[in-house]
Design a protein around this motif. Structure first.
Motif, PDB file in Angstrom:
ATOM      1  N   GLY A  39      41.861  39.899  12.797  1.00 41.43           N
ATOM      2  CA  GLY A  39      42.787  40.023  13.922  1.00 41.43           C
ATOM      3  C   GLY A  39      43.246  38.690  14.473  1.00 41.43           C
ATOM      4  O   GLY A  39      44.292  38.607  15.122  1.00 41.43           O
ATOM      5  N   GLU A  40      42.469  37.618  14.244  1.00 38.87           N
ATOM      6  CA  GLU A  40      42.806  36.283  14.719  1.00 38.87           C
ATOM      7  C   GLU A  40      42.560  35.280  13.598  1.00 38.87           C
ATOM      8  O   GLU A  40      41.680  35.484  12.755  1.00 38.87           O
ATOM      9  CB  GLU A  40      41.960  35.893  15.934  1.00 38.87           C
ATOM     10  CG  GLU A  40      42.045  36.863  17.108  1.00 38.87           C
ATOM     11  CD  GLU A  40      43.364  36.766  17.851  1.00 38.87           C
ATOM     12  OE1 GLU A  40      44.118  35.808  17.591  1.00 38.87           O
ATOM     13  OE2 GLU A  40      43.639  37.647  18.681  1.00 38.87           O
ATOM     14  N   LEU A  41      43.331  34.197  13.610  1.00 40.49           N
ATOM     15  CA  LEU A  41      43.158  33.179  12.575  1.00 40.49           C
ATOM     16  C   LEU A  41      41.785  32.527  12.674  1.00 40.49           C
ATOM     17  O   LEU A  41      41.079  32.368  11.681  1.00 40.49           O
ATOM     18  CB  LEU A  41      44.256  32.117  12.684  1.00 40.49           C
ATOM     19  CG  LEU A  41      44.191  30.966  11.677  1.00 40.49           C
ATOM     20  CD1 LEU A  41      44.312  31.490  10.251  1.00 40.49           C
ATOM     21  CD2 LEU A  41      45.274  29.935  11.961  1.00 40.49           C
ATOM     22  N   TYR A  42      41.380  32.152  13.902  1.00 38.31           N
ATOM     23  CA  TYR A  42      40.124  31.406  14.070  1.00 38.31           C
ATOM     24  C   TYR A  42      38.898  32.243  13.733  1.00 38.31           C
ATOM     25  O   TYR A  42      37.830  31.702  13.420  1.00 38.31           O
ATOM     26  CB  TYR A  42      40.010  30.855  15.495  1.00 38.31           C
ATOM     27  CG  TYR A  42      39.824  31.908  16.567  1.00 38.31           C
ATOM     28  CD1 TYR A  42      38.553  32.400  16.878  1.00 38.31           C
ATOM     29  CD2 TYR A  42      40.908  32.402  17.281  1.00 38.31           C
ATOM     30  CE1 TYR A  42      38.373  33.363  17.858  1.00 38.31           C
ATOM     31  CE2 TYR A  42      40.736  33.360  18.255  1.00 38.31           C
ATOM     32  CZ  TYR A  42      39.473  33.841  18.546  1.00 38.31           C
ATOM     33  OH  TYR A  42      39.313  34.794  19.511  1.00 38.31           O
ATOM     34  N   SER A  43      39.031  33.584  13.778  1.00 36.17           N
ATOM     35  CA  SER A  43      37.875  34.448  13.515  1.00 36.17           C
ATOM     36  C   SER A  43      37.783  34.892  12.058  1.00 36.17           C
ATOM     37  O   SER A  43      36.857  35.610  11.697  1.00 36.17           O
ATOM     38  CB  SER A  43      37.932  35.685  14.422  1.00 36.17           C
ATOM     39  OG  SER A  43      39.105  36.439  14.166  1.00 36.17           O
ATOM     40  N   ALA A  44      38.729  34.454  11.236  1.00 36.23           N
ATOM     41  CA  ALA A  44      38.760  34.908   9.839  1.00 36.23           C
ATOM     42  C   ALA A  44      37.632  34.330   8.991  1.00 36.23           C
ATOM     43  O   ALA A  44      37.396  34.788   7.872  1.00 36.23           O
ATOM     44  CB  ALA A  44      40.108  34.556   9.208  1.00 36.23           C
ATOM     45  N   PHE A  45      36.936  33.312   9.509  1.00 38.93           N
ATOM     46  CA  PHE A  45      35.900  32.644   8.721  1.00 38.93           C
ATOM     47  C   PHE A  45      34.491  33.096   9.088  1.00 38.93           C
ATOM     48  O   PHE A  45      33.519  32.624   8.499  1.00 38.93           O
ATOM     49  CB  PHE A  45      36.009  31.125   8.914  1.00 38.93           C
ATOM     50  CG  PHE A  45      37.359  30.587   8.541  1.00 38.93           C
ATOM     51  CD1 PHE A  45      37.693  30.361   7.210  1.00 38.93           C
ATOM     52  CD2 PHE A  45      38.319  30.335   9.507  1.00 38.93           C
ATOM     53  CE1 PHE A  45      38.935  29.875   6.857  1.00 38.93           C
ATOM     54  CE2 PHE A  45      39.577  29.862   9.156  1.00 38.93           C
ATOM     55  CZ  PHE A  45      39.886  29.632   7.826  1.00 38.93           C
TER      56      PHE A  45
END
Length: 388
Positions: A39-45
């Motif tokens: 849902g978010e770029l920063y949480s994709a990892f």
């Protein structure tokens, strides 16, 4: 009793620089690995954190190195310059757990194989680290983040007694390759990272460098040891799957960068044909195209030379996002471009064609979706270089 002890712990951790909360022999320290969220770029990892639970003392806490404050002074300026302050924060485990379960993110908990004195020593470090004067650090995407801080906290506590066996890494991925794996469902986010970050991203990652990703923190800890009484003891006693995420449909957009730029290329070819048919150039479209591209170039140059974002250095995207496109683009609004402007665009037209042919040979892995965009720049540059 529990609420009293909870308040006492917060008071000690928040305000005292000398007092230490003592753990009971029943306490456990766990390394948490939480799954990605698209849902978010920063949480994709994904995410890493440390859990300290003590049923006798009556507390269960998460030490989280991945917290930042939007309200900190000059937040956006500091972020742009690479001085983003992250911090170690404290929260109740149940709140942390429930938030990740709501987002369907798996939670794996590795129980550290520490004896009572080792648990206390590590907990003492965390209590020191949570102090106001110690909790902040400058975030770095790949070398100093919420995952690497978990590993480094153990190394700072136990020194050479902690040993990581990196032989389980059998791939030769670069840092860029590793980020690409996690952004397959976010093609525009992947493009943004590939656009803004330069040659340091194409370094072949060593086993410790893999550990900027929480999944590799988990794997690294599974292949780590602590030296105790001269013996190598596995650092992880057991792994508990607190929540196993359920499969979700692919969330990636059908409107990918490659499709978008390919459509733009076809449109640009059609415009070039129309130019010749009507003996007139689309000046405003050329102005917008080269102004935007030039501004992108100035942004990339600024990230390289004017910030502390080390990963943004030596960015070969500047080969197509030529900063001089802006302000040269202003001369494109004239009915007839000056001769030197036509020569400039004649040079860049040839340069773009050569760049596309050499794309795969460059030391930086430029995003392939930009090939049609570079061709579009070349075609329109060629058209501008020709008098009506």
């Amino acid at each position: 009793m529990k609420s009293t002890l909870t308040g006492l712990l917060i008071l000690v951790l928040g305000f005292s620089s000398t007092a230490q909360v003592r753990l009971s022999p029943d306490a456990e320290i766990r390394i948490l690995t939480c799954g990605p969220y698209q849902g978010e770029l920063y949480s994709a990892f994904g995410h890493s954190a440390i859990r300290v639970t003590d049923p006798v003392r009556g507390f269960d806490y998460i030490f989280n190195y991945g917290v930042f404050d939007f309200n900190q002074p000059n937040f956006y300026l500091n972020f742009a310059r690479g001085f983003l302050n992250y911090q170690l924060a404290l929260s109740e485990y149940s709140y942390f757990r429930d938030a990740y379960i709501r987002d369907n993110r798996y939670i794996h908990e590795q129980v550290l194989n520490l004896n009572t004195s080792e648990k206390q020593e590590f907990f003492n470090f965390l209590q020191w680290n949570i102090q106001e004067e110690n909790r902040f650090y400058y975030y770095d995407y790949f070398y100093d983040n919420c995952a690497t801080r978990v590993r480094d906290a153990l190394i700072r506590t136990f020194g050479d007694s902690i040993q990581f066996d990196g032989s389980y890494i059998t791939t030769d991925y670069t840092i860029r390759d590793l980020t690409d794996i996690y952004l397959q469902e976010q093609p525009w986010g992947d493009l943004g990272i590939d656009l803004c970050l330069g040659l340091p991203m194409d370094t072949v990652a060593t086993p410790p460098m893999y550990m900027f990703l929480p999944d590799y923190i988990e794997q690294g800890f599974n292949h780590a040891y602590i030296i105790r009484d001269g013996q190598r003891v596995p650092l992880v006693k057991e792994t508990i799957v607190t929540y196993d995420s359920t499969p979700e449909p692919d969330q990636s957009s059908l409107i990918t960068p490659f499709i978008t730029f390919s459509i733009a290329l076809v449109f640009g070819i059609w415009l070039t044909w129309k130019d010749y048919k009507r003996k007139k150039r689309f000046r405003w479209l050329d102005f917008l195209l080269f102004t935007i591209t030039g501004l992108v170039g100035w942004l990339l140059a600024g990230l390289w030379f004017a910030t502390d974002h080390n990963a943004a250095a030596r960015n070969l995207n500047l080969l197509w996002a030529i900063p001089l496109y802006f302000p040269v683009s202003f001369w494109l609004l004239k009915n007839e471009s000056p001769r030197w402007v036509r020569k400039f665009f004649m040079f860049t037209a040839g340069f773009m064609i050569i760049l596309v042919f050499l794309w795969a040979l460059l030391p930086q892995d430029l995003h392939n979706s930009l090939i049609p965009f570079a061709l579009l720049l070349g075609i329109r540059s060629w058209r501008i270089s020709k008098p009506f």
